[in-house]
Write an enzyme that holds these catalytic residues in place. Structure first.
Site, PDB file in Angstrom:
ATOM      1  N   ASP A 149       0.813  -1.212   0.000  1.00  0.00           N
ATOM      2  CA  ASP A 149       0.000   0.000   0.000  1.00  0.00           C
ATOM      3  C   ASP A 149       0.853   1.273   0.000  1.00  0.00           C
ATOM      4  O   ASP A 149       0.421   2.311   0.478  1.00  0.00           O
ATOM      5  CB  ASP A 149      -0.957  -0.007   1.196  1.00  0.00           C
ATOM      6  CG  ASP A 149      -0.213  -0.157   2.507  1.00  0.00           C
ATOM      7  OD1 ASP A 149       1.032  -0.310   2.464  1.00  0.00           O
ATOM      8  OD2 ASP A 149      -0.852  -0.099   3.568  1.00  0.00           O
ATOM      9  N   HIS A 166      23.067   0.314 -19.950  1.00  0.00           N
ATOM     10  CA  HIS A 166      22.083   0.758 -18.965  1.00  0.00           C
ATOM     11  C   HIS A 166      22.328   0.117 -17.600  1.00  0.00           C
ATOM     12  O   HIS A 166      21.408  -0.320 -16.919  1.00  0.00           O
ATOM     13  CB  HIS A 166      20.648   0.469 -19.455  1.00  0.00           C
ATOM     14  CG  HIS A 166      20.268   1.325 -20.616  1.00  0.00           C
ATOM     15  ND1 HIS A 166      19.289   0.981 -21.505  1.00  0.00           N
ATOM     16  CD2 HIS A 166      20.743   2.518 -21.040  1.00  0.00           C
ATOM     17  CE1 HIS A 166      19.185   1.931 -22.433  1.00  0.00           C
ATOM     18  NE2 HIS A 166      20.063   2.868 -22.174  1.00  0.00           N
ATOM     19  N   ASP A 197      26.459   8.544 -15.534  1.00  0.00           N
ATOM     20  CA  ASP A 197      25.433   9.178 -16.381  1.00  0.00           C
ATOM     21  C   ASP A 197      24.309   9.552 -15.432  1.00  0.00           C
ATOM     22  O   ASP A 197      23.571   8.680 -14.950  1.00  0.00           O
ATOM     23  CB  ASP A 197      24.970   8.186 -17.451  1.00  0.00           C
ATOM     24  CG  ASP A 197      23.957   8.790 -18.428  1.00  0.00           C
ATOM     25  OD1 ASP A 197      23.397   9.869 -18.132  1.00  0.00           O
ATOM     26  OD2 ASP A 197      23.719   8.151 -19.474  1.00  0.00           O
ATOM     27  N   ASP A 226      20.932  15.810 -18.550  1.00  0.00           N
ATOM     28  CA  ASP A 226      21.393  14.456 -18.881  1.00  0.00           C
ATOM     29  C   ASP A 226      22.883  14.553 -19.196  1.00  0.00           C
ATOM     30  O   ASP A 226      23.259  14.912 -20.302  1.00  0.00           O
ATOM     31  CB  ASP A 226      20.589  13.952 -20.099  1.00  0.00           C
ATOM     32  CG  ASP A 226      20.936  12.520 -20.486  1.00  0.00           C
ATOM     33  OD1 ASP A 226      21.707  11.871 -19.764  1.00  0.00           O
ATOM     34  OD2 ASP A 226      20.417  12.063 -21.529  1.00  0.00           O
ATOM     35  N   HIS A 250      25.044   2.851 -29.932  1.00  0.00           N
ATOM     36  CA  HIS A 250      23.850   3.695 -29.758  1.00  0.00           C
ATOM     37  C   HIS A 250      23.954   4.931 -30.648  1.00  0.00           C
ATOM     38  O   HIS A 250      24.958   5.136 -31.327  1.00  0.00           O
ATOM     39  CB  HIS A 250      23.668   4.079 -28.284  1.00  0.00           C
ATOM     40  CG  HIS A 250      24.831   4.814 -27.681  1.00  0.00           C
ATOM     41  ND1 HIS A 250      25.145   6.110 -27.999  1.00  0.00           N
ATOM     42  CD2 HIS A 250      25.768   4.422 -26.777  1.00  0.00           C
ATOM     43  CE1 HIS A 250      26.192   6.490 -27.306  1.00  0.00           C
ATOM     44  NE2 HIS A 250      26.612   5.481 -26.556  1.00  0.00           N
ATOM     45  N   HIS A 262      19.829  12.730 -28.530  1.00  0.00           N
ATOM     46  CA  HIS A 262      18.366  12.747 -28.548  1.00  0.00           C
ATOM     47  C   HIS A 262      17.891  14.104 -28.053  1.00  0.00           C
ATOM     48  O   HIS A 262      18.655  14.852 -27.440  1.00  0.00           O
ATOM     49  CB  HIS A 262      17.816  11.626 -27.655  1.00  0.00           C
ATOM     50  CG  HIS A 262      18.397  11.628 -26.261  1.00  0.00           C
ATOM     51  ND1 HIS A 262      17.906  12.423 -25.259  1.00  0.00           N
ATOM     52  CD2 HIS A 262      19.453  10.959 -25.724  1.00  0.00           C
ATOM     53  CE1 HIS A 262      18.614  12.227 -24.157  1.00  0.00           C
ATOM     54  NE2 HIS A 262      19.582  11.348 -24.408  1.00  0.00           N
ATOM     55  N   HIS A 284      14.318  11.499 -22.776  1.00  0.00           N
ATOM     56  CA  HIS A 284      14.238  11.280 -24.223  1.00  0.00           C
ATOM     57  C   HIS A 284      12.984  12.020 -24.655  1.00  0.00           C
ATOM     58  O   HIS A 284      11.881  11.487 -24.596  1.00  0.00           O
ATOM     59  CB  HIS A 284      14.173   9.789 -24.560  1.00  0.00           C
ATOM     60  CG  HIS A 284      15.416   9.060 -24.141  1.00  0.00           C
ATOM     61  ND1 HIS A 284      15.455   7.717 -23.901  1.00  0.00           N
ATOM     62  CD2 HIS A 284      16.675   9.513 -23.918  1.00  0.00           C
ATOM     63  CE1 HIS A 284      16.687   7.363 -23.544  1.00  0.00           C
ATOM     64  NE2 HIS A 284      17.441   8.441 -23.547  1.00  0.00           N
ATOM     65  N   GLU A 330      26.365  12.676 -27.229  1.00  0.00           N
ATOM     66  CA  GLU A 330      26.888  11.679 -26.300  1.00  0.00           C
ATOM     67  C   GLU A 330      27.532  10.471 -26.973  1.00  0.00           C
ATOM     68  O   GLU A 330      27.050   9.345 -26.814  1.00  0.00           O
ATOM     69  CB  GLU A 330      25.783  11.221 -25.348  1.00  0.00           C
ATOM     70  CG  GLU A 330      24.465  10.804 -26.025  1.00  0.00           C
ATOM     71  CD  GLU A 330      23.445  10.276 -25.015  1.00  0.00           C
ATOM     72  OE1 GLU A 330      23.799   9.370 -24.234  1.00  0.00           O
ATOM     73  OE2 GLU A 330      22.305  10.762 -25.009  1.00  0.00           O
ATOM     74  N   TYR A 379      32.616   1.294 -26.051  1.00  0.00           N
ATOM     75  CA  TYR A 379      32.400   0.295 -24.993  1.00  0.00           C
ATOM     76  C   TYR A 379      33.082  -0.991 -25.428  1.00  0.00           C
ATOM     77  O   TYR A 379      32.599  -1.681 -26.328  1.00  0.00           O
ATOM     78  CB  TYR A 379      30.895   0.087 -24.764  1.00  0.00           C
ATOM     79  CG  TYR A 379      30.160   1.401 -24.676  1.00  0.00           C
ATOM     80  CD1 TYR A 379      30.040   2.074 -23.464  1.00  0.00           C
ATOM     81  CD2 TYR A 379      29.629   2.006 -25.828  1.00  0.00           C
ATOM     82  CE1 TYR A 379      29.395   3.308 -23.397  1.00  0.00           C
ATOM     83  CE2 TYR A 379      28.992   3.231 -25.769  1.00  0.00           C
ATOM     84  CZ  TYR A 379      28.875   3.888 -24.547  1.00  0.00           C
ATOM     85  OH  TYR A 379      28.257   5.106 -24.492  1.00  0.00           O
ATOM     86  N   ARG A 432      31.846   7.255 -22.125  1.00  0.00           N
ATOM     87  CA  ARG A 432      30.849   8.085 -22.795  1.00  0.00           C
ATOM     88  C   ARG A 432      30.999   9.497 -22.254  1.00  0.00           C
ATOM     89  O   ARG A 432      31.304   9.680 -21.072  1.00  0.00           O
ATOM     90  CB  ARG A 432      29.417   7.571 -22.547  1.00  0.00           C
ATOM     91  CG  ARG A 432      28.351   8.472 -23.184  1.00  0.00           C
ATOM     92  CD  ARG A 432      26.948   7.841 -23.269  1.00  0.00           C
ATOM     93  NE  ARG A 432      26.346   7.538 -21.995  1.00  0.00           N
ATOM     94  CZ  ARG A 432      26.249   6.333 -21.466  1.00  0.00           C
ATOM     95  NH1 ARG A 432      26.723   5.272 -22.101  1.00  0.00           N
ATOM     96  NH2 ARG A 432      25.685   6.147 -20.289  1.00  0.00           N
ATOM     97  N   GLU A 459      28.797  13.101 -22.389  1.00  0.00           N
ATOM     98  CA  GLU A 459      27.471  13.585 -22.797  1.00  0.00           C
ATOM     99  C   GLU A 459      27.212  14.988 -22.270  1.00  0.00           C
ATOM    100  O   GLU A 459      27.310  15.233 -21.068  1.00  0.00           O
ATOM    101  CB  GLU A 459      26.381  12.632 -22.258  1.00  0.00           C
ATOM    102  CG  GLU A 459      24.964  13.128 -22.494  1.00  0.00           C
ATOM    103  CD  GLU A 459      23.907  12.107 -22.106  1.00  0.00           C
ATOM    104  OE1 GLU A 459      24.129  11.326 -21.155  1.00  0.00           O
ATOM    105  OE2 GLU A 459      22.843  12.089 -22.769  1.00  0.00           O
TER     106      GLU A 459
HETATM  107  N1  GLY Z   1      20.632   8.795 -19.603  1.00  0.00           N
HETATM  108  C1  GLY Z   1      19.942   8.350 -20.734  1.00  0.00           C
HETATM  109  C2  GLY Z   1      20.602   8.743 -21.977  1.00  0.00           C
HETATM  110  O1  GLY Z   1      21.739   9.186 -21.942  1.00  0.00           O
HETATM  111  O2  GLY Z   1      20.048   8.702 -23.022  1.00  0.00           O
HETATM  112 MN    MN Z   2      21.215  10.964 -23.117  1.00  0.00          MN
HETATM  113 MN    MN Z   3      22.638  10.107 -20.263  1.00  0.00          MN
END
Ligand code: GLY
Ligand code: MN
Ligand code: MN
Length: 431
Positions: free
Chosen positions: A32, A236, A253, A264, A343, A347, A354, A377, A381, A399, A401
Site C-alpha cells: 500500500d 544501462h 550518467d 542528462d 547507440h 536525442h 528522451h 553523447e 564500450y 561516454r 554527454e
Molecule cells: N541517460 C539516458 C541517456 O543518456 O540517453
Molecule cells: Mn542521453
Molecule cells: Mn545520459
C-alpha cells in the site's frame, strides 16, 4: 490568466473540437505504498497542475474553454496524505474556467462532447479505464441522435500537437533547463572530487542525488548510472553496487529533474585521479568526436548528419588504435563500429529525458531549429572478452554527454560546468 502553453495548444487545435488530457496516476511500489509521484509531462506542460487523478478538458471557442476535474478538498484525506488544491484552487491558482470533482467526469461527458467536431485524446497511453469510458461514451452518444446529440466524428492524438510545442523551448523553459544543467554539473563535480578506491558505486549515486535534492531538484531525471571498470561497458547499468578499484575508469550518467525539466550528463574519469595511457587513448578519441559533433550544431543541421559524422570519427580512431582493421569507408558501410559504438549520438531533451518531438518530417531527417535542446553523447564500450583487439583496451567504457541548446547563431552548451578535458579532470581530482 490562461497559461501560454495552453493558449497556444487551443490555437493549434481544429476549431470546434474538444481535448481530454489526463494527469498521471499514482503507481504502487509495494502493498500500500506508492512511488514518488511524477506528473505526466503533457498534462503538466499544459496545466502546471501537480496532483494525480486529474483531467483537463480543453474546448477552444466555448464560453468556458478550460475545465479541470480534480480531487476535491477532503479534511480527513488531507490530514493523512497532504494538501489538495480542490475545485476552488483549480480555478484560482491554475486558471481553470470551471472545475469539478473528478468523480463527476463521467456524468458530464455527454455535455462536454456533444457537438464537438473532433475529440483529441491519446488512446492506448496507459489509461486503459479511461480509454474504455470514452469508447463506451462515443457508442452511447451515437444512439442518442434522435435527441439531437452529436458525438465527435474523429479521435485525434493530441500528442502530435503538444510534442511539437514541447520540442521548441521558450525563454522561460530554457532558464529552467540551464538550472537543471547547473545542478547536474555540480553533482558531477562533487562526484569527481569524492571518488576514491574502496568506495561503492552507490555511495556516489547517493551523493549525486543529495546534490540534486539540496538544490531543489525533485529527483534524478532517470536512474543514475554509476559504472566502474567493465560495468561502464554495460549501457544501462543501474546496479551501482560494485567497489571502485584503483586503476579503473568510472562512468557516471546522471541528470537532475528541476521544475519538470531534465538534464542528462555523462562523465567518465579515472578512480585514481589519473588516466592510464590506454584509457587516455580511448577517452581523447571520444572527446574529440564529441567536440567536433557539437561544433556542427546550427539551425539546419540534422541529428542524422551529426550521428554519421560521429561514426566516421570514431571508426577512423578505432582503426588508428587497432580496435578495427580495414578501410574506414568499408568499416562504416558494414557497420563494424557497432561492436564498440552501438547507440545513437544524441536525442532531444526537455521534460522527458528522451524528449517529445518528431525526428523525421515527411520521411526526411528533420533539421534542428533554435529552441531545440539535444544531447551529444558519443561513447566506446570495449567488452572484456572482445575478440582480436589490443589487450590494453579490454573492459574500457567511455561516454561523454552534454546538453546543447540550438541558437539562431549556432549552439550553447548548457552543461559546460562539468569538466571534461583530461587536464581539468586530473586537476580537480588531485585537489
Ligand atoms: N541517460 C539516458 C541517456 O543518456 O540517453
Ligand atoms: Mn542521453
Ligand atoms: Mn545520459
Amino acid at each position: 490568466m490562461t497559461r501560454p502553453q495552453l493558449a497556444e495548444f487551443m490555437r493549434r487545435m481544429e476549431p470546434g473540437s474538444v481535448a481530454i488530457i489526463p494527469a498521471a496516476r499514482e503507481v504502487t511500489r509495494s502493498h500500500d505504498t506508492e512511488y514518488r509521484f511524477r506528473q505526466d509531462s503533457d498534462f503538466y506542460y499544459l496545466t502546471g497542475f501537480r496532483e494525480p487523478d486529474a483531467l483537463a478538458v480543453v474546448a477552444p471557442g466555448r464560453e468556458k474553454p478550460f475545465t479541470l476535474f480534480v480531487r476535491p478538498r477532503d479534511r480527513e484525506k488531507e490530514i493523512w496524505n497532504g494538501r489538495r488544491a480542490g475545485v476552488e484552487g483549480a480555478k484560482e491558482a491554475y486558471g481553470a474556467d470551471e472545475a469539478f470533482p473528478v468523480e463527476e467526469f463521467e456524468a458530464k461527458l455527454t455535455e462536454l462532447l456533444d457537438g464537438a467536431r473532433h475529440l483529441y485524446y491519446r488512446l492506448g497511453n496507459g489509461h486503459a479505464e479511461l480509454d474504455q469510458t470514452l469508447i463506451r461514451q462515443l457508442a452511447r452518444m451515437r444512439t442518442m441522435g434522435r435527441k439531437g446529440v452529436r458525438p465527435p466524428q474523429a479521435v485525434i492524438d493530441p500528442g502530435v500537437l503538444i510534442h511539437e510545442m514541447r520540442l521548441i523551448k521558450s525563454a522561460d523553459e530554457i532558464k529552467l533547463m540551464r538550472r537543471s544543467a547547473d545542478i547536474a554539473a555540480e553533482a558531477h563535480r562533487e562526484a569527481m572530487a569524492s571518488a576514491r578506491p574502496g568506495m561503492r558505486e552507490y555511495e556516489l549515486d547517493a551523493l549525486i542525488e543529495y546534490v540534486f535534492r539540496r538544490n531543489g531538484s525533485a529527483a534524478p531525471a532517470y536512474n543514475s548510472i554509476v559504472g566502474s571498470g567493465a560495468n561502464a561497458t554495460i549501457l544501462h547499468y543501474v546496479d551501482n553496487d560494485a567497489e571502485l578499484k584503483d586503476g579503473d575508469l568510472l562512468l557516471i550518467d546522471a541528470g537532475a529533474e528541476y521544475e519538470g525539466f531534465a538534464s542528462d550528463i555523462t562523465r567518465t574519469f579515472p578512480v585514481s585521479g589519473r588516466f592510464t595511457d590506454a584509457q587516455r587513448d580511448i577517452y581523447q578519441l571520444v572527446l574529440d568526436c564529441q567536440e567536433e559533433c557539437i561544433r556542427m550544431i546550427r539551425p539546419g543541421v540534422t541529428l542524422d548528419e551529426m550521428h554519421q559524422r560521429s561514426v566516421e570519427i570514431l571508426t577512423e580512431g578505432m582503426v588508428r588504435l587497432g580496435l578495427l582493421k580495414g578501410e574506414v569507408p568499408k568499416l562504416v558501410e558494414e557497420e563494424q563500429y557497432k561492436k564498440f559504438y552501438m547507440h545513437r549520438l544524441g536525442h532531444y531533451l526537455g521534460m522527458d529525458v528522451h524528449d517529445a518531438g518528431a525526428y523525421h518530417l515527411d520521411g526526411q531527417p528533420r533539421p534542428v531549429e533554435p529552441g531545440i535542446v539535444m544531447t551529444v553523447e558519443p561513447g566506446l564500450y570495449i567488452a572484456e572478452d572482445a575478440e582480436a583487439i589490443p589487450d590494453q583496451y579490454r573492459g574500457i567504457g567511455v561516454r561523454i554527454e552534454d546538453d546543447v541548446l540550438v541558437t539562431a547563431e549556432g549552439f550553447e552548451v548548457l552543461t559546460d560546468k562539468a569538466p571534461k578535458q583530461v587536464e581539468e579532470i586530473e586537476a580537480l581530482m588531485a585537489r
